[in-house]
Write a protein that holds these residues in place. Structure first.
Motif, mmCIF file in Angstrom:
data_model
loop_
_atom_site.group_PDB
_atom_site.id
_atom_site.type_symbol
_atom_site.label_atom_id
_atom_site.label_comp_id
_atom_site.label_asym_id
_atom_site.label_seq_id
_atom_site.Cartn_x
_atom_site.Cartn_y
_atom_site.Cartn_z
ATOM 1 N N GLU A 1 50.595 9.603 60.140
ATOM 2 C CA GLU A 1 50.660 10.271 60.051
ATOM 3 C C GLU A 1 51.002 11.548 60.193
ATOM 4 O O GLU A 1 51.234 12.168 59.278
ATOM 5 C CB GLU A 1 49.940 10.402 61.993
ATOM 6 N N GLU B 1 43.012 12.403 55.722
ATOM 7 C CA GLU B 1 42.855 12.896 57.133
ATOM 8 C C GLU B 1 43.465 14.784 57.738
ATOM 9 O O GLU B 1 42.668 15.702 57.908
ATOM 10 C CB GLU B 1 43.053 12.585 58.208
ATOM 11 N N LEU B 2 44.700 14.793 57.133
ATOM 12 C CA LEU B 2 45.156 16.117 57.507
ATOM 13 C C LEU B 2 44.802 16.701 56.480
ATOM 14 O O LEU B 2 44.397 18.537 57.046
ATOM 15 C CB LEU B 2 46.608 15.708 57.094
ATOM 16 N N LYS B 3 44.473 16.742 55.046
ATOM 17 C CA LYS B 3 43.415 17.716 54.723
ATOM 18 C C LYS B 3 42.389 18.045 55.360
ATOM 19 O O LYS B 3 41.723 19.450 55.381
ATOM 20 C CB LYS B 3 43.774 17.159 53.396
ATOM 21 N N ARG B 4 42.028 17.354 56.103
ATOM 22 C CA ARG B 4 40.418 17.845 56.455
ATOM 23 C C ARG B 4 40.483 18.819 58.140
ATOM 24 O O ARG B 4 40.043 18.893 58.441
ATOM 25 C CB ARG B 4 39.385 16.805 57.262
ATOM 26 N N ASN B 5 41.603 18.565 58.583
ATOM 27 C CA ASN B 5 42.255 18.980 59.613
ATOM 28 C C ASN B 5 43.192 20.352 59.628
ATOM 29 O O ASN B 5 44.163 20.454 60.368
ATOM 30 C CB ASN B 5 42.694 18.440 60.380
ATOM 31 N N GLN C 1 45.191 24.240 61.666
ATOM 32 C CA GLN C 1 45.255 24.430 63.401
ATOM 33 C C GLN C 1 46.354 25.013 63.863
ATOM 34 O O GLN C 1 47.558 25.897 63.242
ATOM 35 C CB GLN C 1 44.882 23.373 64.233
ATOM 36 N N ASP D 1 45.980 9.059 55.938
ATOM 37 C CA ASP D 1 46.264 9.949 57.131
ATOM 38 C C ASP D 1 46.778 11.658 55.808
ATOM 39 O O ASP D 1 46.410 12.971 56.989
ATOM 40 C CB ASP D 1 47.463 9.531 57.457
#
Ligand code: SIN
Length: 521
Positions: free
Chosen positions: A118, A32-36, A39, A29
């Motif tokens: 997450e 995944e956070l680093k990819r997003n 925002q 997670d």
């Protein structure tokens, strides 16, 4: 987003030897956070996502080049709109049977648990909490809510029949919600101390306007999403974002019926003074306002345990827990032996990226806190710094060294001032009575710990300490580490506005007022 994963039950004590899957899930997670990153997030008013007049950004304290997210910044008018939405939603929520309310709020808690890793990845990146503490913070939010769900059920909605004068009389006492409840959260437990009070206020039948700390806004947005996804009706829960201004506007709103505040003594006392009486009658404030928490190490202590417990409580979350240990009173006969153990442990603390499994201490929260740490260190030259006292060039973040100081003069202001930094001051004392006198000689009274193998000394400590949470011989933390249902957590004196603790039998009732009904028929 829910993932098919094994459920891993977490408390601060199980975190010592966690299931290996916990690491795998957390790392997935974080990746995944680093990819997003980067925002934009909006507020939630009356069930609508709302943009602000202004905007602010949160960069990670681990590396300020990492832009986590940008957020809508609430104007005072938007705060008032959120309160108006909560006021309009109140009658229907109040009249919803408590069984239905608790079911919906229980779903809110379960969603937090389902999204544990997450949200914990966000907490770690946003606040700089090490992975285990970040996971603990999130699951604590869910358990604080569940604790209140159980309290509502155990007390059958707090509706009790009273004695009757005759069979023509029916008498009852019922606890009822107040109306619109404000929650102003802190940065250091951005999940537990936004989710926990929000859940309690909702279970009680109040509607809520949440204003999280600006630094914890991304975590708060994820907690807010759990409320929405639980199916709690529009307007019952609202969230405004930003720095001090929306918080001030919220506390100044005449339609707010009650408020939960977690933060500094100065802000909390000002809210208690102003908010409580501004309506012309008493409005409740549940306030947790920090600590200046002492550990006492007697001549009869297990010094290894004492040094470990103090190190963990002084440097866990980079000294930024309200319960952090910032003062140690050690019997003069064992002072040198204790200090050599503590200094060795402090020098060995793994400081670095808190998302890494081996890191114990992440960065301090902000540039202001980083500068404040350096200011404290220069004041500590009145004493003798045994280890630490420096900033650390790691990534592009706010990293500072765990610091142990001795020989600070008794009149030094840092014996009384809550620093929220990884600094612990140690002083020799002549016996446990002098230690307790000094330990109690501050306005704050949140937590305290003692290390002694002598039962009589432990009993005297439990009888005499002026603090809401006491620990005896705890290696996992001299003054930190409460968990709902296991330890109630709340202060005395200047650490509290209500003298009741969270995660305890007496917490939920504070969100309701009593009404007596006598019906003659
Ligand atoms: C806190 O609220 O600052 C910490 C809770 C704990 O350490 O027990």
């Amino acid at each position: 987003m829910s993932k098919e994963r094994k459920h891993i039950k977490v408390t601060y004590s199980t975190l010592g030897s966690p299931d290996p899957l916990l690491h795998e899930y957390f790392e997935e997670d974080v990746a995944e956070l680093k990819r997003n990153l980067g925002q934009r997030y909006q507020m939630l008013i009356n069930g609508e996502r709302v943009d602000g007049d202004g905007s602010f950004e949160n960069c990670s304290p681990i590396n300020t080049d990492w832009l986590l997210a940008s957020f809508a910044q609430a104007s005072a008018e938007q705060v008032n709109q959120a309160v108006a939405a909560a006021k309009a939603a109140f009658p229907a929520w109040r009249d919803t049977p408590w069984q239905e309310r608790t079911e919906l709020v229980n779903r809110f808690a379960d969603l937090i648990s389902e999204r544990l890793f997450e949200i914990a990845a966000v907490v770690s990146m946003e606040i700089g909490k090490n992975r285990l503490e970040a996971i603990g913070d999130v699951e604590e939010a869910a358990d604080l809510i569940r604790y209140c769900v159980d309290a509502m059920k155990d007390n059958q909605g707090f509706d009790r029949q009273l004695l009757s004068e005759s069979d023509q009389h029916f008498n009852r006492s019922v606890l009822k919600p107040y109306g619109v409840w404000g929650v102003i959260g802190p940065f250091n437990f951005p999940a537990a101390l936004t989710g926990g009070p929000t859940g309690a206020a909702l279970i009680a039948g109040n509607t809520v306007v949440l204003k999280p700390a600006a630094e914890g806004s991304l975590t708060a947005c994820m907690i807010a999403q759990c409320v929405v996804d639980a199916g709690i009706p529009a307007g019952v829960f609202n969230m405004v974002l930003g720095g001090d201004e929306p918080g001030i506007a919220l506390a100044a709103n005449a339609d707010l019926a009650g408020l939960t505040f977690t933060g500094s003594y100065d802000v909390g006392m000002s809210i208690i003074r102003n908010f409580s009486t501004a309506a012309g009658y008493f409005r409740p404030v549940i306030a947790e306002m920090g600590g200046k928490n002492p550990a006492i190490v007697t001549a009869n202590a297990d010094l290894d345990k004492a040094a470990l417990g103090v190190m963990r409580s002084a440097f866990g979350l980079t000294g930024q827990k309200c319960s952090a240990c910032s003062r140690v009173y050690v019997d003069a006969s064992v002072k040198d032996e204790f200090l050599s153990r503590l200094v060795d442990l402090a020098a060995d603390v793994a400081v670095g990226d808190p998302t890494d499994a081996d890191t114990y201490m992440g960065p301090i929260i902000s540039e202001a806190a980083y500068n404040a740490y350096q200011g404290y260190v220069s004041e500590l030259s009145d004493g003798n710094i045994l280890t630490g006292g420096e900033t650390l060039p790691i990534e592009n973040g706010y990293f500072v060294a765990p610091t142990v100081v001795v020989d600070l003069p008794d009149e030094h202001r840092l014996w009384r001032h809550e620093m929220f930094a990884p600094i612990v001051a140690v002083r020799g004392v002549d016996g446990v009575d002098e230690a307790m006198r000094l330990a109690n000689d501050v306005a704050l009274g949140l937590t305290a710990g003692i290390y002694t193998e002598d039962e009589g000394e432990a009993d005297r400590f439990l009888d005499n300490m002026e603090a809401g949470v006491l620990y005896v011989n705890r290696a996992t933390g001299a003054t930190t580490g409460a968990w709902p249902g296991y330890q109630s957590f709340g202060g005395w004196k200047g650490s509290t506005g209500s003298n009741k603790a969270s995660g305890s039998y007496y917490y939920l009732q504070q969100y309701m007022r009593e009404q007596s009904h006598t019906i003659v028929g």
